[in-house]
Scaffold this motif. Structure first.
Motif, PDB file in Angstrom:
ATOM      1  N   ILE A 109       0.835  -1.202   0.000  1.00 50.54           N
ATOM      2  CA  ILE A 109       0.000   0.000   0.000  1.00 50.54           C
ATOM      3  C   ILE A 109       0.870   1.254   0.000  1.00 50.54           C
ATOM      4  N   ARG A 110       1.868   1.271   0.874  1.00 45.48           N
ATOM      5  CA  ARG A 110       2.709   2.457   0.991  1.00 45.48           C
ATOM      6  C   ARG A 110       3.487   2.739  -0.298  1.00 45.48           C
ATOM      7  N   ARG A 111       3.924   1.687  -1.000  1.00 39.31           N
ATOM      8  CA  ARG A 111       4.653   1.901  -2.266  1.00 39.31           C
ATOM      9  C   ARG A 111       3.770   2.531  -3.325  1.00 39.31           C
ATOM     10  N   MET A 112       2.480   2.236  -3.275  1.00 40.53           N
ATOM     11  CA  MET A 112       1.572   2.831  -4.253  1.00 40.53           C
ATOM     12  C   MET A 112       1.235   4.279  -3.898  1.00 40.53           C
ATOM     13  N   ALA A 128      13.123  12.277  -4.995  1.00 40.67           N
ATOM     14  CA  ALA A 128      12.437  12.019  -3.728  1.00 40.67           C
ATOM     15  C   ALA A 128      11.607  10.742  -3.814  1.00 40.67           C
ATOM     16  N   ALA A 129      10.915  10.548  -4.942  1.00 45.42           N
ATOM     17  CA  ALA A 129      10.095   9.348  -5.107  1.00 45.42           C
ATOM     18  C   ALA A 129      10.964   8.100  -5.142  1.00 45.42           C
ATOM     19  N   GLU A 130      12.101   8.179  -5.830  1.00 42.86           N
ATOM     20  CA  GLU A 130      13.013   7.032  -5.886  1.00 42.86           C
ATOM     21  C   GLU A 130      13.593   6.749  -4.512  1.00 42.86           C
ATOM     22  N   ALA A 131      13.933   7.804  -3.775  1.00 42.84           N
ATOM     23  CA  ALA A 131      14.451   7.620  -2.422  1.00 42.84           C
ATOM     24  C   ALA A 131      13.393   6.982  -1.525  1.00 42.84           C
ATOM     25  N   MET A 132      12.143   7.357  -1.731  1.00 47.02           N
ATOM     26  CA  MET A 132      11.070   6.770  -0.940  1.00 47.02           C
ATOM     27  C   MET A 132      10.908   5.285  -1.242  1.00 47.02           C
ATOM     28  N   ARG A 133      11.008   4.908  -2.507  1.00 43.19           N
ATOM     29  CA  ARG A 133      10.909   3.486  -2.853  1.00 43.19           C
ATOM     30  C   ARG A 133      12.008   2.690  -2.157  1.00 43.19           C
ATOM     31  N   ASP A 134      13.228   3.218  -2.192  1.00 44.22           N
ATOM     32  CA  ASP A 134      14.339   2.529  -1.524  1.00 44.22           C
ATOM     33  C   ASP A 134      14.110   2.479  -0.019  1.00 44.22           C
ATOM     34  N   TYR A 135      13.630   3.569   0.536  1.00 46.04           N
ATOM     35  CA  TYR A 135      13.304   3.675   1.961  1.00 46.04           C
ATOM     36  C   TYR A 135      12.335   2.567   2.365  1.00 46.04           C
ATOM     37  N   LEU A 136      11.244   2.424   1.607  1.00 47.53           N
ATOM     38  CA  LEU A 136      10.222   1.448   1.942  1.00 47.53           C
ATOM     39  C   LEU A 136      10.726   0.023   1.772  1.00 47.53           C
ATOM     40  N   ASP A 137      11.494  -0.230   0.706  1.00 42.92           N
ATOM     41  CA  ASP A 137      12.060  -1.562   0.503  1.00 42.92           C
ATOM     42  C   ASP A 137      12.980  -1.944   1.668  1.00 42.92           C
ATOM     43  N   THR A 138      13.813  -1.009   2.072  1.00 41.89           N
ATOM     44  CA  THR A 138      14.767  -1.268   3.147  1.00 41.89           C
ATOM     45  C   THR A 138      14.046  -1.499   4.469  1.00 41.89           C
ATOM     46  N   ALA A 139      13.047  -0.665   4.758  1.00 44.13           N
ATOM     47  CA  ALA A 139      12.310  -0.798   6.015  1.00 44.13           C
ATOM     48  C   ALA A 139      11.565  -2.123   6.073  1.00 44.13           C
TER      49      ALA A 139
END
Length: 235
Positions: free
Chosen positions: A91-94, A199-210
Motif C-alpha cells: 500500500i505504501r509503495r503505491m 524524492a520518489a526514488e528515495a522513498m521506494r528505496d526507503y520502503l524496501d529497506t524498512a
C-alpha cells in the motif's frame, strides 16, 4: 475530528464511527497492545455505548486488520505477521512515491514537514523512541495528504495504524526509528528543492529497506502467509 478522549461532538458521540476512531487511536497510541483481548462488556461500559455499537466498531477494525476475531475466544488487537507487513508496504509503495511526484506542495506544507522532522530528530537525541516513531509516522501521513484526497488520507491513516502494531514490537530496537528519522530529513530536503523524481526514488528505496528490516527483526520470513496468530497460539 474532535479528540474522542476529550469530548466528541454530539454528532459523533456514541456512534459506531466514533467508537471505531477511539479504539483505533488507543491501539495506535500503544494503550492496547498486540494480543490484548478487547473485553466487550468492559469496553461498552467505559465508552457508554451499546454492545451492538461496539461490535460495529470491531467489524470495521477487523476489516482494517487492526483487530482479529478468534472463534470461541473473542476479539484481540492484531499481532502482525509476515503477510500483514508485506501488505502494508504494498500500500505504501503505491501511495507515497506518487504523492511525492504529483502532490500539491506549498511553502506551509514544507515548513510543517521540516518541523516534524526536527521533532523526530530531537526525540532521537533525547532517547524518546515513541516520540521519534510518532513524528516519523506524521511525516508519512503528511506526504500522502499532498494528494488532496480524503479517501487516500483515510487509507493512509488505516495503514499507519497497522504500522503501529508492527512498531510496538520494535521497542527494543531504537536505532530502527533513528535511521529513518534521518532519511526523512533527506526526503524533505529533496522535496523542497524540487527534486521530486529523486524524492520518489528515495522513498521506494526507503520502503524496501524498512520492509526487509522489519521482516528480519520480527523473524517472520518463514511464517505462513495466512491464518490467525491467535488461533495458532503465536501469542
Amino acid at each position: 475530528m474532535t479528540d474522542p478522549e476529550r469530548g466528541a461532538t454530539a454528532a459523533h458521540a456514541h456512534t459506531g464511527a466514533w467508537v471505531t476512531q477511539v479504539l483505533r487511536e488507543r491501539i495506535s497510541a500503544g494503550e492496547l497492545l498486540p494480543g490484548t483481548k478487547l473485553a466487550e462488556q468492559a469496553l461498552a461500559e467505559s465508552l457508554a455505548v451499546s454492545r451492538n455499537t461496539l461490535r460495529e466498531a470491531f467489524t470495521v477494525l477487523a476489516g482494517e486488520s487492526i483487530v482479529e476475531r478468534v472463534p470461541n475466544r473473542g476479539v484481540f488487537v492484531a499481532s502482525p505477521h509476515a503477510e500483514d507487513i508485506r501488505e502494508v508496504y504494498r500500500i505504501r509503495r503505491m501511495l507515497e512515491p506518487a504523492a511525492l511526484l504529483w502532490g500539491e506542495l506549498g511553502e506551509e506544507t514544507v515548513a510543517g514537514l521540516h518541523a516534524v522532522v526536527d521533532r523526530a530528530l530531537a526525540a532521537r537525541d533525547a532517547g524518546d523512541v515513541r516520540g521519534m516513531a510518532d513524528a516519523n509516522q506524521h511525516v508519512h501521513g503528511t506526504i500522502v495528504a499532498l494528494s488532496g484526497s480524503e479517501t487516500l488520507r483515510t487509507v493512509m491513516d488505516q495503514t499507519l495504524a497497522r504500522m503501529r502494531l508492527v512498531f510496538h514490537g520494535m521497542a527494543a530496537a531504537p536505532d530502527f526509528h533513528a535511521r529513518y528519522a534521518e532519511r526523512n530529513r533527506v526526503l524533505v530536503g529533496l522535496l523542497e528543492s524540487g527534486c521530486r523524481e529523486d524524492a520518489a526514488e528515495a522513498m521506494r528505496d526507503y520502503l524496501d529497506t524498512a520492509e526487509r528490516e522489519l521482516l528480519d527483526w520480527l523473524g517472520h520470513e518463514d511464517e505462513p502467509k495466512s491464518g490467525s496468530g491467535a488461533a495458532q497460539g503465536i501469542r
